[in-house]
Design a protein around this motif. Structure first.
Motif, PDB file in Angstrom:
ATOM      1  N   GLY A 508      -2.286  11.487  12.557  1.00 54.67           N
ATOM      2  CA  GLY A 508      -3.206  11.943  11.533  1.00 54.67           C
ATOM      3  C   GLY A 508      -4.258  10.898  11.235  1.00 54.67           C
ATOM      4  O   GLY A 508      -4.304   9.819  11.825  1.00 54.67           O
ATOM      5  N   HIS A 509      -5.117  11.232  10.301  1.00 51.44           N
ATOM      6  CA  HIS A 509      -6.242  10.373   9.948  1.00 51.44           C
ATOM      7  C   HIS A 509      -5.846   9.467   8.791  1.00 51.44           C
ATOM      8  O   HIS A 509      -5.574   9.952   7.696  1.00 51.44           O
ATOM      9  CB  HIS A 509      -7.446  11.235   9.590  1.00 51.44           C
ATOM     10  N   THR A 510      -5.821   8.187   9.038  1.00 55.64           N
ATOM     11  CA  THR A 510      -5.363   7.099   8.165  1.00 55.64           C
ATOM     12  C   THR A 510      -3.834   7.048   8.146  1.00 55.64           C
ATOM     13  O   THR A 510      -3.166   8.014   8.523  1.00 55.64           O
ATOM     14  CB  THR A 510      -5.914   7.189   6.722  1.00 55.64           C
ATOM     15  N   ALA A 511      -3.288   5.914   7.701  1.00 53.37           N
ATOM     16  CA  ALA A 511      -1.848   5.683   7.853  1.00 53.37           C
ATOM     17  C   ALA A 511      -1.085   5.569   6.539  1.00 53.37           C
ATOM     18  O   ALA A 511       0.132   5.761   6.531  1.00 53.37           O
ATOM     19  CB  ALA A 511      -1.623   4.405   8.681  1.00 53.37           C
ATOM     20  N   TYR A 512      -1.752   5.208   5.451  1.00 52.13           N
ATOM     21  CA  TYR A 512      -1.047   5.042   4.178  1.00 52.13           C
ATOM     22  C   TYR A 512      -0.355   6.347   3.800  1.00 52.13           C
ATOM     23  O   TYR A 512      -0.955   7.410   3.802  1.00 52.13           O
ATOM     24  CB  TYR A 512      -2.021   4.639   3.072  1.00 52.13           C
ATOM     25  N   GLY A 513       0.933   6.270   3.495  1.00 57.52           N
ATOM     26  CA  GLY A 513       1.676   7.454   3.102  1.00 57.52           C
ATOM     27  C   GLY A 513       2.354   8.172   4.236  1.00 57.52           C
ATOM     28  O   GLY A 513       3.244   8.982   4.005  1.00 57.52           O
ATOM     29  N   THR A 514       1.949   7.912   5.479  1.00 57.41           N
ATOM     30  CA  THR A 514       2.616   8.541   6.619  1.00 57.41           C
ATOM     31  C   THR A 514       3.661   7.615   7.221  1.00 57.41           C
ATOM     32  O   THR A 514       4.373   8.008   8.135  1.00 57.41           O
ATOM     33  CB  THR A 514       1.610   8.931   7.715  1.00 57.41           C
ATOM     34  N   SER A 515       3.743   6.406   6.723  1.00 61.90           N
ATOM     35  CA  SER A 515       4.690   5.409   7.217  1.00 61.90           C
ATOM     36  C   SER A 515       5.118   4.545   6.042  1.00 61.90           C
ATOM     37  O   SER A 515       4.280   3.930   5.375  1.00 61.90           O
ATOM     38  CB  SER A 515       4.028   4.529   8.292  1.00 61.90           C
ATOM     39  N   ALA A 516       6.410   4.507   5.771  1.00 60.18           N
ATOM     40  CA  ALA A 516       6.911   3.664   4.675  1.00 60.18           C
ATOM     41  C   ALA A 516       6.572   2.208   4.941  1.00 60.18           C
ATOM     42  O   ALA A 516       6.274   1.448   4.013  1.00 60.18           O
ATOM     43  CB  ALA A 516       8.412   3.855   4.517  1.00 60.18           C
ATOM     44  N   CYS A 517       6.597   1.818   6.204  1.00 66.39           N
ATOM     45  CA  CYS A 517       6.271   0.440   6.587  1.00 66.39           C
ATOM     46  C   CYS A 517       4.834   0.103   6.207  1.00 66.39           C
ATOM     47  O   CYS A 517       4.562  -0.938   5.596  1.00 66.39           O
ATOM     48  CB  CYS A 517       6.501   0.280   8.088  1.00 66.39           C
ATOM     49  N   VAL A 518       3.889   0.992   6.538  1.00 66.39           N
ATOM     50  CA  VAL A 518       2.483   0.765   6.199  1.00 66.39           C
ATOM     51  C   VAL A 518       2.293   0.779   4.690  1.00 66.39           C
ATOM     52  O   VAL A 518       1.625  -0.099   4.118  1.00 66.39           O
ATOM     53  CB  VAL A 518       1.585   1.829   6.858  1.00 66.39           C
ATOM     54  N   THR A 519       2.865   1.780   4.035  1.00 66.24           N
ATOM     55  CA  THR A 519       2.693   1.921   2.593  1.00 66.24           C
ATOM     56  C   THR A 519       3.199   0.691   1.856  1.00 66.24           C
ATOM     57  O   THR A 519       2.528   0.153   0.965  1.00 66.24           O
ATOM     58  CB  THR A 519       3.412   3.182   2.093  1.00 66.24           C
ATOM     59  N   ASP A 520       4.395   0.218   2.215  1.00 66.76           N
ATOM     60  CA  ASP A 520       4.968  -0.961   1.553  1.00 66.76           C
ATOM     61  C   ASP A 520       4.093  -2.193   1.792  1.00 66.76           C
ATOM     62  O   ASP A 520       3.890  -3.001   0.875  1.00 66.76           O
ATOM     63  CB  ASP A 520       6.386  -1.224   2.063  1.00 66.76           C
ATOM     64  N   ALA A 521       3.587  -2.332   3.026  1.00 65.72           N
ATOM     65  CA  ALA A 521       2.767  -3.504   3.352  1.00 65.72           C
ATOM     66  C   ALA A 521       1.450  -3.486   2.579  1.00 65.72           C
ATOM     67  O   ALA A 521       1.000  -4.523   2.059  1.00 65.72           O
ATOM     68  CB  ALA A 521       2.498  -3.555   4.853  1.00 65.72           C
ATOM     69  N   MET A 522       0.821  -2.320   2.479  1.00 66.69           N
ATOM     70  CA  MET A 522      -0.439  -2.226   1.743  1.00 66.69           C
ATOM     71  C   MET A 522      -0.216  -2.430   0.249  1.00 66.69           C
ATOM     72  O   MET A 522      -1.019  -3.084  -0.424  1.00 66.69           O
ATOM     73  CB  MET A 522      -1.114  -0.890   2.030  1.00 66.69           C
ATOM     74  N   ASP A 523       0.877  -1.880  -0.275  1.00 68.20           N
ATOM     75  CA  ASP A 523       1.191  -2.085  -1.695  1.00 68.20           C
ATOM     76  C   ASP A 523       1.399  -3.566  -1.995  1.00 68.20           C
ATOM     77  O   ASP A 523       0.885  -4.090  -2.993  1.00 68.20           O
ATOM     78  CB  ASP A 523       2.453  -1.309  -2.073  1.00 68.20           C
ATOM     79  N   ALA A 524       2.160  -4.253  -1.137  1.00 67.85           N
ATOM     80  CA  ALA A 524       2.440  -5.680  -1.350  1.00 67.85           C
ATOM     81  C   ALA A 524       1.156  -6.493  -1.323  1.00 67.85           C
ATOM     82  O   ALA A 524       0.973  -7.428  -2.114  1.00 67.85           O
ATOM     83  CB  ALA A 524       3.420  -6.189  -0.290  1.00 67.85           C
ATOM     84  N   TYR A 525       0.254  -6.129  -0.426  1.00 73.07           N
ATOM     85  CA  TYR A 525      -1.018  -6.843  -0.346  1.00 73.07           C
ATOM     86  C   TYR A 525      -1.860  -6.623  -1.600  1.00 73.07           C
ATOM     87  O   TYR A 525      -2.385  -7.574  -2.195  1.00 73.07           O
ATOM     88  CB  TYR A 525      -1.782  -6.395   0.893  1.00 73.07           C
ATOM     89  N   LEU A 526      -1.992  -5.375  -2.027  1.00 68.10           N
ATOM     90  CA  LEU A 526      -2.821  -5.082  -3.192  1.00 68.10           C
ATOM     91  C   LEU A 526      -2.234  -5.678  -4.472  1.00 68.10           C
ATOM     92  O   LEU A 526      -2.970  -6.146  -5.348  1.00 68.10           O
ATOM     93  CB  LEU A 526      -2.984  -3.569  -3.347  1.00 68.10           C
TER      94      LEU A 526
END
Length: 593
Positions: A508-526
């Motif tokens: 799909g288009h963009t990755a946040y929310g489609t992968s717990a790994c991506v979501t957790d990493a982006m949350d930790a960064y922000l």
């Protein structure tokens, strides 16, 4: 509205520059302290533009289910801060835990031309609770877009409809369609360059980045925290390179390379699609689904056994030979063409769970166009496609300016070829390079041909895009994105010296929310500015022909289900962590990112 006086520092800078001080290379150079490189600084010229604008007073008013709305008048031209203004709409959802609030998280959903205000109102459905607790979520409808003073290239709906007559196909394929598409592209380009002024010449991403920096001040943040999807990655890169020392955190997901976006220079007379290769990403995704279809068997994929890719091509050749007529409930007979089919496939690829729909649609087209099939079998296929198309239609809007909002940014930002007569040949070459989708993505920018889109923004930003920011930029790309080719995330991360690439095997288009790994990493960064380990590759939680995880279940309100999809795992409820659609649908196809 009362406005605070300028600070002494800003006034001093203004006085020096007005006395004739030029912007020197040193003004933009990174600072070395104790042998360590810190960051580039905002240029004196850019500081002058934004810092002399008084901090707006945000008169927030409750507007929707606890959200707050405000409008702000900002300079139409930052070189003339006391001159004409444009009104910008802002929406905020306040942090749930105000005592532990970090600041504001600005969001842009992409397009260009998609209103950020609607995305903020939907934030509880796709952002993690940890972000909703600690940040005020802020969406600014870019100038010319949504609830901000909108671009309007035509004086009436009737005038717009006449100009758009040739744009009602997903993309042109026949010579007659190409001729009509070119004529409409010229008409729209000329209208936006005349009637659409002055806003059409002041919608560049650079102007939006300046607006965002003023609003950053207005909400009380010393540095910007930003989350941008798709085209929103361009806005994030512009801000990071125009205001590198004002970055707290910039996370961009579904990334476009800003240098390729702008073009010119080494690219010469290359069209935007050939620079960015969105079609390559879409073709790779479709090819991989067809490849996996072959391995899972007919129980999960109706194009198996045999060669699914060959069956898909056969269906396309039959549609190219001529359209089929589908009786769509409530709408009546409608032609179903090759170009409309490809447009629907691209729409479906934007979501990670639509592999079944794509395979089912292809199988039904094969059944309908099979010369050896019985009439009863063909009628069953025709009826099934009709039911699908009835769900796939979009509501009519009296005056929809989303196409014009998209163009107001892209046509003003980028260097596009001048001669629109060259587009048919460019599109044909793109289709040979990236089958099925090359024509579609190439025609997206035909309305930006410089010979007909003549309005310019003298203050647009064209780079460089290699500034070192005060804090790292997180660049997120997924392998199977049909709109923002993964290669662009790689090149962007290489260009930004203080960035980290996070890759994901997501669909799909963009990755946040489609992968717990991506979501957790982006949350930790922000939240904490914690970067994922270098070289991290996440796994998408939603994979073709596999049961969809419960957290990603959806009602499919925006993308309709097929007969086959209804036989798959149940998907109750709305998703908690799925990103919003990042592409506007201005005519018959995703014309943006």
């Amino acid at each position: 509205m009362p406005r605070p006086a300028r600070t002494l520092a800003a006034a001093a800078i203004t006085g020096v520059l007005l006395a004739g001080m030029a912007v020197t290379p040193a003004a933009a150079a990174p600072i070395a302290i104790g042998g360590a490189t810190v960051s580039h600084r905002t240029s004196i010229k850019e500081s002058l533009r934004v810092d002399r604008v008084p901090t707006p007073e945000m008169n927030w008013a409750e507007c929707d289910e606890g959200a707050e709305c405000a409008t702000v008048d900002l300079p139409l031209d930052y070189d003339d801060p006391k001159g004409p203004t444009t009104q910008v709409a802002v929406v905020r959802v306040k942090a749930r835990d105000q005592k532990r609030r970090i600041g504001s998280l600005f969001i842009n959903p992409g397009g260009p031309g998609v209103p950020a205000s609607a995305t903020v109102l939907a934030a509880p459905y796709f952002l993690s609770d940890v972000l909703l607790e600690r940040f005020d979520i802020v969406g600014m409808d870019p100038r010319g877009v949504g609830a901000s003073n909108p671009i309007r290239c035509f004086r009436s709906v009737e005038e717009q409809a006449r100009a758009y007559e040739g744009l009602t196909v997903a993309f042109p394929y026949t010579r007659a369609e190409e001729k009509a598409y070119v004529a409409s592209s010229v008409a729209v380009g000329r209208a936006c360059s005349t009637t659409g002024r002055p806003i059409s010449g002041a919608m560049s991403t650079a102007q939006v980045a300046r607006d965002m920096d003023v609003l950053r001040r207005a909400v009380g943040d010393k540095k910007l925290t930003y989350l941008g999807y798709s085209y929103g990655s361009i806005l994030g890169q512009y801000y990071a390179n125009m205001f590198p020392d004002r970055v707290r955190a910039v996370a961009i997901d579904g990334v476009l390379d800003a240098t390729a976006w702008v073009g010119g220079g080494k690219y010469g007379d290359v069209d935007q699609e050939s620079r960015m290769r969105s079609a390559q990403g879409a073709y790779k995704a479709l090819s991989e689904i067809l490849k996996r279809c072959r391995t899972v068997g007919a129980d999960l994929c109706p194009l198996a056994p045999g060669d699914p890719a060959a069956k898909f091509e056969l269906a396309m050749q039959r549609l190219k030979a001529g359209p089929v007529v589908i009786d769509v409930p409530y709408l009546g007979p409608r032609p179903f063409t090759y170009t409309s089919f490809i447009g629907y496939v691209l729409r479906l690829l934007y979501y990670p769970w639509n592999d079944g729909d794509i395979m089912w649609l292809t199988a039904e087209v094969l059944r309908l166009t099979d010369p050896t099939a019985s009439e009863a079998d063909r009628e069953q296929a025709r009826a099934a496609l009709g039911r699908w198309l009835a769900q796939a239609r979009f509501d009519d809007i009296p005056y929809d300016n989303m196409q014009e909002a998209f163009l107001g940014v892209d046509c003003t930002d980028a260097n596009h070829p001048k001669d629109i007569a060259s587009w048919p040949a460019r599109a044909a070459r793109a289709d040979k390079r990236d089958p099925y989708f090359g024509r579609l993505w190439t025609w997206t920018n035909a309305l930006c041909a410089r010979g007909s889109w003549t309005v310019r923004d003298e203050d647009r930003f064209t780079g460089p895009f290699d500034r070192r920011t005060a804090n790292p930029v997180l660049v997120v790309g997924n392998y199977w994105d049909p709109a923002t080719n993964f290669n662009l995330a790689v090149s962007t991360s290489k260009l930004l010296p203080n960035s980290r690439l996070l890759s994901s095997d997501s669909w799909g288009h963009t990755a946040y929310g489609t992968s717990a790994c991506v979501t957790d990493a982006m949350d930790a960064y922000l939240l904490r500015l914690t970067l994922p380990r270098k070289g991290t590759v996440c796994k998408g939680d939603i994979q073709p022909f596999q049961e969809v995880p419960e957290f990603a279940a959806t009602t499919r309100a925006e993308v309709p289900s097929s007969d086959m999809a209804a036989q798959r795992a149940p998907r109750p409820g709305a998703p908690k962590q799925l990103p919003p659609v990042m592409a506007p649908l201005p005519v018959a196809t995703p014309a943006g990112r």
